[in-house]
Scaffold this motif. Structure first.
Motif, short mmCIF file in Angstrom:
data_model
loop_
_atom_site.label_atom_id
_atom_site.label_comp_id
_atom_site.label_asym_id
_atom_site.label_seq_id
_atom_site.Cartn_x
_atom_site.Cartn_y
_atom_site.Cartn_z
N THR A 1 0.37 -1.42 -0.69
CA THR A 1 0.13 -0.02 -0.26
C THR A 1 0.98 1.15 -0.55
OG1 THR A 1 0.10 0.07 2.39
CG2 THR A 1 -1.96 -0.78 1.46
N TRP A 2 0.46 2.14 -0.45
CA TRP A 2 1.12 3.93 -0.32
C TRP A 2 1.40 4.03 1.63
CZ3 TRP A 2 0.70 8.46 2.41
CH2 TRP A 2 1.33 9.53 1.98
N LEU B 1 20.34 6.17 -11.00
CA LEU B 1 19.03 4.93 -10.24
C LEU B 1 19.09 4.21 -11.62
CD1 LEU B 1 17.32 7.10 -8.25
CD2 LEU B 1 19.00 4.77 -7.44
N ARG B 2 18.98 2.93 -11.14
CA ARG B 2 18.17 2.29 -12.61
C ARG B 2 16.89 2.14 -13.07
NH1 ARG B 2 18.62 -4.01 -10.32
NH2 ARG B 2 21.44 -3.21 -10.68
N ARG B 3 16.45 3.06 -12.35
CA ARG B 3 14.59 2.60 -12.65
C ARG B 3 13.76 4.36 -11.59
NH1 ARG B 3 15.15 -3.17 -11.47
NH2 ARG B 3 15.46 -2.40 -9.19
N ILE B 4 12.85 4.56 -12.11
CA ILE B 4 11.59 4.86 -11.86
C ILE B 4 10.29 4.12 -11.93
CG2 ILE B 4 10.15 6.79 -10.99
CD1 ILE B 4 11.49 8.44 -12.97
N ILE B 5 9.63 4.26 -10.63
CA ILE B 5 8.23 3.39 -10.28
C ILE B 5 7.66 3.78 -9.49
CG2 ILE B 5 7.26 0.77 -9.19
CD1 ILE B 5 9.78 -0.57 -9.86
N ALA B 6 5.77 4.47 -9.68
CA ALA B 6 4.90 4.24 -8.92
C ALA B 6 4.24 3.49 -8.86
CB ALA B 6 5.51 5.91 -9.45
N CYS B 7 2.83 4.05 -7.92
CA CYS B 7 1.64 3.32 -8.39
C CYS B 7 0.38 4.82 -9.13
CB CYS B 7 1.18 2.89 -7.24
SG CYS B 7 2.38 1.03 -7.18
N GLY B 8 -0.09 4.58 -9.76
CA GLY B 8 -0.86 5.81 -10.44
C GLY B 8 -2.43 5.58 -9.55
N ARG B 9 -2.79 6.75 -9.23
CA ARG B 9 -4.14 6.36 -9.14
C ARG B 9 -5.24 6.22 -11.13
NH1 ARG B 9 -6.75 10.93 -8.53
NH2 ARG B 9 -8.42 10.53 -7.43
N LEU B 10 -6.35 5.39 -10.93
CA LEU B 10 -6.77 5.82 -12.14
C LEU B 10 -8.85 6.13 -11.37
CD1 LEU B 10 -5.78 1.85 -11.76
CD2 LEU B 10 -6.06 3.72 -13.42
N HIS C 1 -7.68 1.52 -5.94
CA HIS C 1 -6.17 1.06 -6.75
C HIS C 1 -5.78 1.55 -7.26
CE1 HIS C 1 -9.62 -2.67 -6.43
NE2 HIS C 1 -10.42 -1.98 -6.78
N ALA C 2 -4.14 0.70 -7.96
CA ALA C 2 -3.11 2.18 -8.29
C ALA C 2 -3.00 0.94 -9.45
CB ALA C 2 -2.67 2.28 -7.64
N ALA C 3 -2.61 1.85 -10.95
CA ALA C 3 -1.31 0.92 -11.52
C ALA C 3 -0.43 0.97 -11.41
CB ALA C 3 -1.52 2.07 -12.93
N LEU C 4 0.67 0.10 -11.54
CA LEU C 4 2.41 -0.03 -10.93
C LEU C 4 2.38 0.02 -12.58
CD1 LEU C 4 3.94 -0.67 -9.51
CD2 LEU C 4 3.74 -3.32 -10.66
N ILE C 5 3.95 1.54 -12.76
CA ILE C 5 4.37 1.79 -13.70
C ILE C 5 5.16 1.47 -12.93
CG2 ILE C 5 2.42 3.07 -14.88
CD1 ILE C 5 3.51 5.31 -13.39
N ALA C 6 6.71 2.11 -14.68
CA ALA C 6 7.47 1.51 -14.24
C ALA C 6 8.64 2.24 -15.50
CB ALA C 6 8.44 0.30 -14.28
N TRP C 7 9.30 3.49 -15.30
CA TRP C 7 10.24 3.84 -16.10
C TRP C 7 12.01 3.23 -16.32
CZ3 TRP C 7 14.77 7.68 -16.38
CH2 TRP C 7 14.16 7.50 -17.44
N ILE C 8 12.52 2.84 -17.02
CA ILE C 8 13.21 2.29 -17.31
C ILE C 8 15.05 3.43 -17.40
CG2 ILE C 8 15.18 1.18 -17.95
CD1 ILE C 8 12.76 -0.66 -16.15
N ASN C 9 15.37 3.37 -17.01
CA ASN C 9 16.56 4.52 -16.82
C ASN C 9 17.88 4.44 -18.11
OD1 ASN C 9 18.60 6.89 -17.31
ND2 ASN C 9 19.44 6.20 -14.76
N PRO C 10 17.38 4.91 -19.41
CA PRO C 10 18.52 4.30 -20.71
C PRO C 10 19.76 4.80 -20.88
CG PRO C 10 17.50 5.98 -21.44
CD PRO C 10 16.82 6.14 -20.06
N ASP C 11 20.49 5.60 -19.14
CA ASP C 11 21.81 6.21 -18.67
C ASP C 11 22.08 5.10 -17.91
OD1 ASP C 11 21.89 8.04 -20.96
OD2 ASP C 11 20.17 9.49 -20.20
N TYR C 12 21.50 4.60 -17.01
CA TYR C 12 21.80 3.67 -15.81
C TYR C 12 23.37 3.17 -16.58
CZ TYR C 12 22.65 -0.01 -12.46
OH TYR C 12 22.94 -1.08 -11.64
N ASP C 13 24.64 3.74 -15.33
CA ASP C 13 25.76 2.38 -15.51
C ASP C 13 26.22 1.75 -14.79
OD1 ASP C 13 28.54 1.67 -15.90
OD2 ASP C 13 29.13 3.95 -15.91
N PRO C 14 25.54 0.40 -15.48
CA PRO C 14 25.90 -0.78 -13.75
C PRO C 14 27.60 -1.00 -13.55
CG PRO C 14 25.59 -1.77 -15.61
CD PRO C 14 24.94 0.52 -16.59
N THR C 15 28.15 -0.02 -14.21
CA THR C 15 29.59 -0.76 -13.67
C THR C 15 30.94 0.32 -12.91
OG1 THR C 15 30.32 1.94 -15.52
CG2 THR C 15 30.55 -1.29 -15.83
#
Length: 224
Positions: free
Chosen positions: A75-76, A128-137, A193-207
């Motif tokens: 939950t939030w 950071l690798r990504r952004i995750i959120a749970c958005g309202r509907l 309820h909420a929608a689980l959403i994700a944005w993947i950081n294209p510039d993330y450097d795992p090294t």
């Protein structure tokens, strides 16, 4: 000429933010002043405001988490520690979007886009690798008697419906990952309820370690 800008939140903004949040969400209890102050103490980099001619017109709040600890149903209140952000974990790789709100008089003026762009900038800067959120509907309550929340989300993805939040998030490049049930029980428009959403950081450097981890390591060395 009006000028829209996004900047870090400051303690001086708290009163204006509380007033705006109460206006945006009249049926949902707003944050307390001490919660906002604590968020700024824990993770000032993650708190943003949008201003139009120096007037606060929007807000985006976030914390860093270890997503593996929260990937199941939550939950939030649980993931934000009831809005205190005590769950903020500098060792994490995920920027978690806890809140976004915009003055309803300025919807369609790209305030939300500016705040989301600010979040993406934070994610990149902190490596950071990504952004995750749970958005309202908020469109769901109108058709809830006709279909499940899962079907409503799918129909939004297919373009049959335009949900005020999820449709916007899809345009912002986020991926829909499923439904979080009972995420915010007091949200009557979304029936909790909420929608689980994700944005993947294209510039993330795992090294490279994320910036917050590097800062923590340097602080430990300095105090050793």
């Amino acid at each position: 000429m009006t000028k829209l800008s996004v900047r870090p939140t400051s303690p001086a903004d708290i009163d204006a933010l509380l007033k705006l949040q109460a206006h945006v969400y009249p049926t949902i209890a707003p944050w307390r002043r001490d919660q906002l102050a604590h968020q700024l103490d824990l993770f000032p980099e993650g708190q943003l405001v949008a201003t139009l001619d120096q007037r606060i017109v929007g807000c985006a709040s976030a914390l860093v988490i270890a997503w593996d600890e929260w990937a199941d149903e939550h939950t939030w209140s649980q993931i934000t520690a009831a809005g205190t952000f005590d769950t903020h974990n500098p060792a994490g790789f995920t920027l978690y979007g806890a809140e976004v709100f915009v003055d309803p008089r300025l919807r369609g003026k790209r305030v939300g886009h500016a705040l989301y762009e600010g979040r993406r900038r934070i994610c990149r800067q902190l490596n950071l690798r990504r952004i995750i959120a749970c958005g309202r509907l908020p469109g769901y309550s109108v058709v809830a008697h006709q279909m499940s929340i899962e079907l409503y989300a799918k129909k939004t993805l297919w373009g049959d419906f335009v949900d005020p939040v999820l449709s916007f998030q899809l345009r912002e490049g986020f991926r829909y990952c499923g439904i979080m049930e009972n995420y915010l029980p007091e949200d009557s428009d979304s029936l909790g309820h909420a929608a689980l959403i994700a944005w993947i950081n294209p510039d993330y450097d795992p090294t490279q370690k994320p910036a917050l981890q590097l800062a923590a390591a340097l602080q430990q060395e300095a105090t050793a």
